[in-house]
Design an enzyme around this catalytic site. Structure first.
Site, PDB file in Angstrom:
ATOM      1  N   THR A   1       0.300  -4.285 -10.331  1.00  0.00           N
ATOM      2  CA  THR A   1      -1.055  -4.473 -10.841  1.00  0.00           C
ATOM      3  C   THR A   1      -1.872  -5.231  -9.805  1.00  0.00           C
ATOM      4  OG1 THR A   1      -0.383  -4.414 -13.136  1.00  0.00           O
ATOM      5  CG2 THR A   1      -2.345  -5.712 -12.643  1.00  0.00           C
TER       6      THR A   1
ATOM      7  N   TYR B   1       5.477  -6.250 -22.885  1.00  0.00           N
ATOM      8  CA  TYR B   1       4.478  -5.330 -23.418  1.00  0.00           C
ATOM      9  C   TYR B   1       4.967  -4.620 -24.684  1.00  0.00           C
ATOM     10  CZ  TYR B   1       2.711  -6.695 -18.931  1.00  0.00           C
ATOM     11  OH  TYR B   1       2.298  -7.458 -17.870  1.00  0.00           O
TER      12      TYR B   1
ATOM     13  N   GLY C   1       8.551  -4.541  -4.411  1.00  0.00           N
ATOM     14  CA  GLY C   1       7.236  -4.850  -4.958  1.00  0.00           C
ATOM     15  C   GLY C   1       6.445  -5.710  -4.005  1.00  0.00           C
TER      16      GLY C   1
HETATM   17  C1  LIG Z   1       1.307  -8.817  -8.236  1.00  0.00           C
HETATM   18  C2  LIG Z   1       2.346  -8.125  -9.059  1.00  0.00           C
HETATM   19  C3  LIG Z   1       1.963  -7.136  -9.964  1.00  0.00           C
HETATM   20  C4  LIG Z   1       2.930  -6.460 -10.715  1.00  0.00           C
HETATM   21  N1  LIG Z   1       2.534  -5.448 -11.549  1.00  0.00           N
HETATM   22  C5  LIG Z   1       3.471  -4.713 -12.218  1.00  0.00           C
HETATM   23  C6  LIG Z   1       3.094  -3.574 -12.984  1.00  0.00           C
HETATM   24  O1  LIG Z   1       1.918  -3.186 -13.055  1.00  0.00           O
HETATM   25  N2  LIG Z   1       4.075  -2.910 -13.642  1.00  0.00           N
HETATM   26  C7  LIG Z   1       5.392  -3.299 -13.569  1.00  0.00           C
HETATM   27  O2  LIG Z   1       6.243  -2.664 -14.192  1.00  0.00           O
HETATM   28  N3  LIG Z   1       5.763  -4.334 -12.811  1.00  0.00           N
HETATM   29  C8  LIG Z   1       4.848  -5.043 -12.128  1.00  0.00           C
HETATM   30  N4  LIG Z   1       5.242  -6.065 -11.314  1.00  0.00           N
HETATM   31  C9  LIG Z   1       6.680  -6.267 -11.054  1.00  0.00           C
HETATM   32  C10 LIG Z   1       7.090  -5.478  -9.807  1.00  0.00           C
HETATM   33  O3  LIG Z   1       7.020  -4.072 -10.032  1.00  0.00           O
HETATM   34  C11 LIG Z   1       8.529  -5.797  -9.391  1.00  0.00           C
HETATM   35  O4  LIG Z   1       9.376  -5.459 -10.455  1.00  0.00           O
HETATM   36  C12 LIG Z   1       8.692  -7.272  -9.043  1.00  0.00           C
HETATM   37  O5  LIG Z   1       7.675  -7.712  -8.159  1.00  0.00           O
HETATM   38  C13 LIG Z   1      10.058  -7.519  -8.402  1.00  0.00           C
HETATM   39  O6  LIG Z   1      10.189  -6.793  -7.190  1.00  0.00           O
HETATM   40  P1  LIG Z   1      10.057  -7.545  -5.762  1.00  0.00           P
HETATM   41  O7  LIG Z   1      11.095  -8.657  -5.772  1.00  0.00           O
HETATM   42  O8  LIG Z   1      10.353  -6.501  -4.745  1.00  0.00           O
HETATM   43  O9  LIG Z   1       8.674  -8.088  -5.670  1.00  0.00           O
HETATM   44  C14 LIG Z   1       4.304  -6.796 -10.577  1.00  0.00           C
HETATM   45  C15 LIG Z   1       4.674  -7.802  -9.688  1.00  0.00           C
HETATM   46  C16 LIG Z   1       3.727  -8.458  -8.921  1.00  0.00           C
HETATM   47  C17 LIG Z   1       4.171  -9.503  -7.940  1.00  0.00           C
END
Ligand SMILES: Cc1cc2nc3c(=O)[nH]c(=O)nc-3n(C[C@H](O)[C@H](O)[C@H](O)COP(=O)(O)O)c2cc1C
Length: 366
Positions: free
Chosen positions: A26, A180, A322
């Site tokens: 997001t 959610y 992410g």
């Molecule tokens: C800024 C931000 C926005 C995110 N928005 C979503 C989202 O829209 N939908 C979702 O399922 N997860 C969302 N997440 C979670 C990420 O998809 C991901 O699962 C999480 O960041 C862990 O992965 P990473 O360690 O590679 O960052 C968001 C995470 C961050 C940091």
């Protein structure tokens, strides 16, 4: 470079050139009133098209499901057209992109719903924050959904899935974890219903499976995935003794639908002392891999070494990044070459405009 992460993989009908997914993020750059994606979003996703798969940011399925300021939707013509610009830009850049279907339930706020109360399984305040146009506000107690509202919401997921394909997406992912609506049905602490959608594990999972089945009436299973995982968050979303059995049940059942993928998050909070303690770190993937035969995408705190280790051990087929994708549009190339990663500027993650969104440098531009 000849490591597992960079070998092709098939995901449903898609041939992916590598096993790196961009996790859904997001970023609050959609139009504030129409909730349509903008030209800026087309640039942002096209910049990241070298990912094997992009999972686009969570996208509301309906006005009722909308619950976070400046995020996109997939219910109106304007939104479909906006997304078409994004998917065209990604495809022109050689990438593949799927939509993530979102209903925020109790995380929404009357300020995002023309004054109405958010909908949920029951009237439990999830004790979190709503992101409203006027800033972050404490969540309110939602209104329990009547049966006809549940049926309509299931239909809204199906319509959003249809719209996603019309908008040029290569598939959809149903968001079933975090805080959610679907998770509010699954969780005993937020679902006190006494009808067929509440009570035991099977009843609380009914909404999830009705959503999956409604989407599968529109789309071939090879185009449909689910993001799910047991989580430990604050308030009613603290892990309880049914969090793990519920997720096991859900994933076992999901396995029977022949879906394109499961996006499984590892722990984002400390599981120590909770019923989820054995699932910390790689424990999550060891636990759930045997329960799901389709493509499993592992996520949270990945790096190239860990990703290769998980893929080589058969604990994951792909991995999702992410946060690293926020600051590194060319993350795939950086992982392949071992180049250093840019750090995220957190002040611009949830902001407006291109700064901190489409102006992160690629290796050539550093
Ligand atoms: C800024 C931000 C926005 C995110 N928005 C979503 C989202 O829209 N939908 C979702 O399922 N997860 C969302 N997440 C979670 C990420 O998809 C991901 O699962 C999480 O960041 C862990 O992965 P990473 O360690 O590679 O960052 C968001 C995470 C961050 C940091």
């Amino acid at each position: 470079m000849n490591t597992s992460l960079f070998t092709p993989v098939r995901l449903g009908q898609l041939e992916l050139p590598n096993r790196i997914a961009m996790a859904p993020l997001t970023r609050m750059r959609a139009h504030p009133h129409t909730h349509a994606p903008t030209v800026l979003q087309a640039d942002y996703y096209a910049q990241r098209a070298s990912a094997g798969l992009i999972v686009a940011e969570a996208t509301a399925i309906s006005p009722d499901g909308f619950g976070w300021a400046n995020t996109p939707g997939l219910w109106s013509r304007e939104q479909i057209n906006g997304w078409r610009r994004v998917t065209d830009a990604v495809h022109d850049a050689g990438g593949r992109i799927i939509a993530q279907l979102w209903h925020t339930g109790a995380i929404s706020h009357p300020e995002l719903l023309d004054g109405a109360l958010p909908l949920s399984a029951s009237n439990v305040n999830v004790q979190h924050e709503s992101v409203t146009p006027g800033g972050r506000k404490p969540t309110v107690a939602p209104r329990p959904m009547a049966l006809d509202e549940i049926f309509r919401t299931v239909d809204d997921y199906a319509r959003a899935a249809r719209n996603a394909i019309e908008a040029g997406f290569d598939g959809v992912q149903i968001l079933a974890n975090y805080l959610y609506l679907i998770a509010q049905f699954l969780n005993r602490a937020t679902n006190h219903r006494t009808d067929s959608y509440g009570g035991g594990i099977e009843n609380r999972a009914r909404f999830l499976f009705e959503v999956v089945e409604a989407v599968l009436e529109e789309l071939d299973p090879s185009l449909v995935g689910v993001k799910i995982s047991p989580m430990h968050e604050g308030g009613p979303f603290a892990a309880n003794d049914e969090t793990l059995p519920m997720t096991e049940y859900a994933i076992r059942e999901l396995d029977g639908y022949g879906l394109s993928h499961l996006l499984l998050m590892g722990n984002t909070t400390d599981f120590t002392g909770t019923p989820l303690e054995p699932l910390a770190g790689d424990g999550m993937f060891r636990h759930f891999r045997p329960l799901f035969r389709g493509t499993l995408i592992a996520n949270v705190d990945m790096d190239a070494d860990r990703a290769n280790r998980l893929i080589e051990a058969g604990l994951a087929d792909m991995v999702a990044f992410g946060r690293p994708f926020i600051a590194n549009p060319d993350l795939v190339e950086r992982l392949a070459t071992g180049a250093p990663l840019e750090a995220v500027d957190w002040t611009t993650v949830y902001a407006t405009g291109p700064h901190g969104y489409t102006d992160y440098p690629t290796l050539e531009r550093v």
